[in-house]
Every structure is written in structure tokens, then in C-alpha cells.
Design an enzyme around this catalytic site. Structure first.
Site, PDB file in Angstrom:
ATOM      1  N   GLU A   1      40.981  36.586  46.765  1.00  0.00           N
ATOM      2  CA  GLU A   1      41.873  35.456  46.491  1.00  0.00           C
ATOM      3  C   GLU A   1      42.410  34.814  47.759  1.00  0.00           C
ATOM      4  OE1 GLU A   1      42.053  38.354  44.903  1.00  0.00           O
ATOM      5  OE2 GLU A   1      41.815  37.907  42.778  1.00  0.00           O
TER       6      GLU A   1
ATOM      7  N   HIS B   1      49.606  40.458  34.270  1.00  0.00           N
ATOM      8  CA  HIS B   1      48.721  39.373  33.820  1.00  0.00           C
ATOM      9  C   HIS B   1      49.459  38.364  32.939  1.00  0.00           C
ATOM     10  CE1 HIS B   1      45.644  42.203  35.160  1.00  0.00           C
ATOM     11  NE2 HIS B   1      44.748  41.247  35.070  1.00  0.00           N
TER      12      HIS B   1
END
Lengths: 341, 324
Positions: free
Chosen positions: B60, B129
Site C-alpha cells: 500500500e 475492516h
């Protein structure tokens, strides 16, 4: 620090003396600029932090000699040499370091954020390793736009411990990007020898990622220039390469750092590897006279003094203009995005 | 008017932006061959090629940093971070690089990148999440932050975000991906920084964004049964946010409730409330209230998560309290 395995410099051809003299000019320009900054910093005229690249000039001069104006570079917190060698505006550079409105970054970035987009210098960086991914993206853009340019990521050996280093090596190799990694290995990461920070070598890392790597004497500008020229050509056609330059950090981590953590003998020995001294010796051996060198010194001193004088006379930045550049097109006199009724 | 799903609107906006401008590229984990973890980029690799729809490793930080470098070098990258929780890994690229570049380089160049990422709970995805971290980015000068609540605004805002010269964090709500909604046939662009009024009412203004807009609308329907007419303002853009529209609504209703799914403490609602308490003080006939998540991580269990999320009942209760 182990001795670098320096392959012989490829032949520089019959114009060797002229080419070396041009490189020498670049070395002197970087050195004199930083010496001037050092003095002005000590006098309190340069605010903030500055990190000088004295001792490492040959990396900047040698690599940049292999690049075109369209090629891009992303730099480090020790980025003056990269910026100067890439051809930035000297007036804009000194004005920036003196925090003037005429500075390249209009007095908002300073030493750690010098950038000159007009010459492909995408910025020094205050975050260790951050320039790696910016160069990665720039290389991706060059390839997508098919403009035949390459990107160069400069980083110190201290950045080898950053996670981003590993992500970027992997992606550059995976995608065969036109990206040259240039490590300025001066053996120090802030106040600690990198031998105490790393459990691996860059050579080993390069092998792990399958990227061709060469380690050279980074203080011999002719050697740097020759290898950079070869690697840049390979990067343009084949993909990423790593150039590890063994070099010397003469000054402290930051200007004003007394370096009490370093062995006095190590510091004293650095002058033997001075890039300017090495190049001057080679020029003398090639028959280039003292006059040619002193002419360069005189010319550069005049350029620097003119830039310093212009910077000193330049106006301070305006707060309103700075506010207007937080977002594109905000405009002076218009309400800020938020905060003003 | 046609009906379109929220996810399809995002896909359409990406496709239209790529067709209109060859410098737009997509980059992210599984965006290319798989068509996106949630399907947002489905079909785009086939249409625009793997050079413009780029799968990355699970890296990322590097992919976000690459978007900054690409944006500085002539592209308009749209980076996808699969869950907003993972933006923790890209903070340097966004906060120190993208947000600062234009300012710190003296306006030499802008950073025209978009970082798309889904936030929010409701799917039992657990503490890593489901988070809503938009306040972090709204707090950083140089970043813009948007969060559409329906397919039409998802399309219109994404087109505006990609066309925008500055870095934009574009936040989608996972629970809205399957939502169907009316979209105009000509699919208009919605300028950043403009709120929409989804329901007019005289008694109270409820300001929300993202999925919380639907919580607010449900509460407004319940309150209408009690004779309370709520005006529902969809903020759409969080930074910059449309304080004029919010103030104008407050000036009509004189009561304000702000709803969001993110944690209440130090959140976007706190900024709106503080601002309205300043410039709208003379209009206020009651306390300005916030309805948001408690100060705890998003829990996994269905029962815990339901209790965690703002509900129409809590919004209605806040409205009754400010009107009391």
C-alpha cells in the site's frame, strides 16, 4: 565499511579531459554553494535545519551528467547536490534557503524541500525513503506516457532499513520500470553507523530482487559518470538498475552536529577521499593546468555571490499568497477552503 | 432517469474519466485482473489495457507513493486502497507528500491524484475492516475528502475528484455498493464542496454524509409521523464542506443534528458543530447534537455492531432533544 568492489571505469574517450573538467565544475559548484550555506547558517542567516552533502558531490555530478532534462529525480533530505547538479536555478535555490518569496518554493519548503520541476527535480524530502516511491511513480508515468525519460531515486544507506525500500525494489523489478536506484552509502544513518542498523548489504538485497547492482567508488566523479552513463542506458531499454556509491559524509547528520560519535581518525582520513581533490589530481595528470581550475573557481564564486546578494535583497513571502497555494486556484483574496467566515 | 447501483456508478465514472483523458490510470491491489475487490474496476482492463489498469503487489505505501510521483510526472492516477483501514499504511504518501507538494514547492505543480477507499461497518467485517477514518484526512491541509451517499453523487463526485488538480480522498461505503438509485440520463458531474438537500423540512436540519444519510432519511420519515418535519442535508464533500448550505438550512429550521458513522469524539461532526456554533449562533434555538459511533473499535458480533452503528432511533431521539 567494507571496501567497495570497484570495477574499472569504462573508457571515457578522447574528450576525457573536457568531460572531466565539466564534471569538476559541477563538483566545485556544489561544494562552494554548501560551504557558503554553512557559513550563513553559522551566522544565523539560514533558518531551520540544513544537511550538507560535502564529501558526496561526485555522486550528484556523475549521475546527473548521464541524464537529460526530461529525466526526473527524487531526492533526500541531503539533496542540495542533486538539485544543483540537475541544473536548478541558483538564484531560486539561495532565495529558498534564505526563505524569500523569490525562492524556488517561495520560502515554504527550505533546504529539505528544494524542488525545481522545470528541470525534473521532483523534490528533496524530509522523510527518509519517501522519494523512492515518488521516483517509482515518476518512472511509471514516463513509461505510460512513452516519453523515453527515466526516473532516478536517490537514497542514503539509512533508507535501506525502511519498508518502502523493499516495496519499491520489488515493484520496480516486477514491472521493469525505467528507474535507477542510486544509493549514497556514506556509512552513517543519522548518528549510528549503518553497520549497526542493517543485517544485510545492498548487494544482497539487489540479488534478492533480481536487480543488477554495481558498487563503485562514489568519490571518483569519473568513475561515477562512466557507470551512470552505462546504467542509465540500460535502464532506458531494460529496466531498473542499482548504483551503490561508496562515499563520505564529511559533515554531521545536520549542520551544527559536532559528530562526537565519530572516531577523530575516521574524520581526519576523509580528506584523502575528497572528490574535488581526486578530480583535480586526475585533471593535473591529464595535463589540465591550474589556470583552468582557478578560472572555474572564480566564475563559480561570482555566480554564488550574485545569487546570495539577490536572495538577501529579495522580499519575504506573503502569508496570503502562501494560503492561496494550499489548494490549486484558491487565489489571493478569496476565502480559504475553511476557517474564514 | 435510469436506475443504477452505487458500485456501477463508480465503475461508470472510472470508465468515462479514462475515456475522456488518456492520462487517467488506475492502480491498486486486484484492480486489474480481478476487476477490483468489490468490482469497481470490472471490465476496465479489457477496455483500457493493463498499462492503464495496474495490479500492484500488496504494497500500500509504495502504490500510494507511486501515485504521488505519477501525478507529479503527468498522469492522473486513481489509486485504490481496498479497505480504509489500510490507509494507515499510506499516511506518509498522503499526508507528507501528496497534501504538501503543491504548497511546499511554491505552487510549481499540483498533485492530481485520487485515492479511492471504502469505509464503514454493517458487514461484520470486524475492527480492522470497518473503520471510518475520514476525519484524519479532512484535518490535513492540502487534501480534499468526499463521501457520496447514492449512485448519482458517487458518479458525479468521482468525475469531479478525478478532474480536480488536487489530491482527493474518495470514500465509498461498503454497505452502499449494492444500493440502487435514480441517476439522471446525462450523469452530471457534481462539484466538490457542494452539499445537497435530500428532504426539505421546517423544524430541524439533519446533516449527514455517506451511509448515515440513509439513517437520517429513515429518522426523518419516523419523525414526520410525529409531526416533526426534518430537513436532510447530504454533505457529500467533507473537505471542503458546504457551510453555506448548512448555515442556510439552520437559518430555516433553527435546530441542528449532525450524523455520521465515524467515532463521535474529535470527528467531522465536531467541526461542523463548532463552526455552526460560531457563525450560526444567532440562529440556534436548541443545542447542536451529534449522533455517531461510540469511542470504541468496530465490533465483529452482529449484535454489538448493530448497537455500535448510529440508528434512526438515536437520530430521532437527538431531534426530539434539541426541539424540547
Amino acid at each position: 565499511m567494507s571496501e567497495p568492489t570497484t570495477p574499472a571505469a569504462p573508457s571515457t574517450g578522447h574528450n576525457a579531459a573536457a568531460e572531466l573538467l565539466a564534471l569538476y565544475r559541477s563538483l566545485v559548484l556544489i561544494r562552494r554553494c554548501e560551504e557558503r550555506l554553512s557559513t550563513m547558517f553559522a551566522d544565523g542567516e539560514v533558518p531551520g535545519f540544513i544537511h550538507l552533502s560535502i564529501g558526496q558531490e561526485a555522486v550528484s555530478a556523475g549521475v546527473m551528467a548521464a541524464l537529460t532534462p526530461q529525466d526526473t529525480i527524487a531526492s533526500t533530505h541531503r539533496g542540495h547536490g542533486h538539485a544543483i547538479a540537475k541544473g536548478l536555478s541558483l538564484d531560486g535555490f539561495f532565495a529558498e534557503l534564505l526563505a524569500r518569496d523569490t525562492g524556488l518554493c517561495r520560502g515554504r519548503g527550505g533546504s529539505m524541500h528544494v524542488a525545481d520541476m522545470s528541470v525534473g527535480m521532483l523534490g528533496a524530502n524530509g522523510i527518509v525513503g519517501a522519494g523512492l516511491s515518488i521516483a517509482l511513480g515518476s518512472a511509471l508515468a514516463h513509461r505510460t506516457l512513452k516519453n523515453d525519460a527515466i526516473a532516478v531515486a536517490f537514497f542514503g544507506d539509512g533508507a535501506l532499513a525502511e519498508g518502502l525500500m523493499h516495496e519499491c525494489l520489488n515493484m520496480a523489478a516486477l514491472w521493469k520500470l525505467p528507474l535507477l536506484f542510486v544509493c549514497e552509502n556514506n556509512g552513517w544513518g543519522e548518528f549510528l553507523p549503518t553497520s549497526k542498523q542493517l543485517s544485510f548489504s545492498l548487494e544482497g538485497l539487489a540479488a534478492a530482487y533480481g536487480i543488477p547492482h554495481v558498487a563503485i567508488d562514489g568519490n571518483d566523479v569519473a568513475v561515477v559518470a562512466a557507470h551512470a552513463a552505462r546504467l542509465v542506458a540500460e535502464v532506458r531499454s531494460e529496466g531498473p538498475r542499482i548504483l551503490e556509491c561508496q562515499t563520505t559524509r564529511v559533515r554531521g547528520h545536520f549542520e551544527g552536529d559536532a559528530q562526537k560519535y565519530r572516531d577523530p581518525d575516521e574524520l581526519a582520513a576523509l580528506s584523502e577521499r575528497d572528490p574535488l581533490g581526486i578530480a583535480a589530481g586526475q585533471l593535473a595528470a591529464m595535463g589540465v593546468g591550474e589556470t583552468a581550475l582557478s578560472d572555474i573557481a572564480t566564475e563559480i564564486a561570482a555566480r554564488i555571490e550574485a545569487a546570495v546578494a539577490a536572495a538577501r535583497a529579495a522580499p519575504a513571502p506573503l502569508f496570503e499568497a502562501a494560503m492561496a497555494d494550499v489548494y490549486t486556484g484558491a487565489g489571493i483574496g478569496q476565502p480559504a477552503m475553511q476557517g474564514d467566515a | 432517469m435510469a436506475e443504477m447501483r452505487y458500485l456501477r456508478a463508480i465503475n461508470q465514472a472510472l470508465a468515462d474519466a479514462m475515456a475522456a483523458d488518456p492520462s487517467v490510470i488506475l492502480i491498486g491491489e486486484d484492480v486489474s485482473e480481478a476487476g477490483g475487490a468489490f468490482g469497481a474496476s470490472r471490465g476496465l482492463r479489457e477496455r483500457f489495457g493493463a498499462e492503464r489498469v495496474i495490479d500492484t503487489p500488496i504494497s500500500e505505501a509504495a502504490l500510494a507513493g507511486a501515485a504521488v510521483g505519477a501525478a507529479l510526472s503527468g498522469l492522473r492516477p486513481v489509486a485504490e486502497i481496498m479497505f480504509m483501514d489500510f490507509t494507515t499504511l499510506v499516511m506518509d504518501a498522503l499526508v507528507n507528500q501528496a497534501a504538501k507538494a503543491r504548497f511546499m514547492f511554491g505552487g510549481q505543480r499540483s498533485v492530481p491524484m485520487v485515492l479511492r477507499t471504502p469505509h464503514g461497518g454493517g458487514l461484520g467485517a470486524g475492527p480492522q475492516h470497518s473503520q471510518c477514518l475520514e476525519a484524519w484526512f479532512a484535518h490535513v491541509p492540502g487534501l480534499k475528502v468526499v463521501c457520496p451517499s447514492d449512485p448519482a453523487s458517487a458518479y458525479g463526485l468521482l468525475r469531479a475528484a478525478i478532474a480536480d488538480p488536487d489530491p482527493v480522498v474518495f470514500i465509498e461505503h461498503k454497505a452502499l455498493y449494492a444500493m440502487k438509485g435514480e441517476v439522471p440520463d446525462d450523469l452530471p458531474v457534481i462539484p466538490l464542496g457542494q452539499a445537497g438537500i435530500l428532504r426539505h423540512g421546517r423544524d430541524v436540519s439533519i446533516v449527514a454524509y455517506g451511509a448515515a444519510v440513509h439513517t437520517a432519511l429513515t429518522a426523518a420519515t419516523q419523525l414526520a409521523g410525529e409531526g416533526i418535519e426534518a430537513e436532510v442535508v447530504d454533505l457529500r464533500s467533507i473537505q471542503p464542506w458546504d457551510e453555506e448550505t448548512v448555515l442556510a438550512s439552520l437559518s430555516r429550521t433553527h435546530h441542528l443534528v449532525v450524523v455520521h458513522e465515524a467515532v463521535e469524539a474529535f470527528g467531522v461532526g465536531a467541526e461542523i458543530v463548532a463552526r455552526m456554533a460560531d457563525i450560526g449562533f444567532d440562529e440556534l434555538d436548541g443545542p447542536i447534537l451529534r449522533v455517531a459511533a461510540p469511542f470504541m473499535p468496530v465490533p465483529f458480533s452482529k449484535g454489538l455492531e448493530t448497537a455500535y452503528l448510529p440508528s434512526p432511533e438515536r437520530v430521532a431521539a437527538a431531534v426530539r432533544r434539541t426541539l424540547a
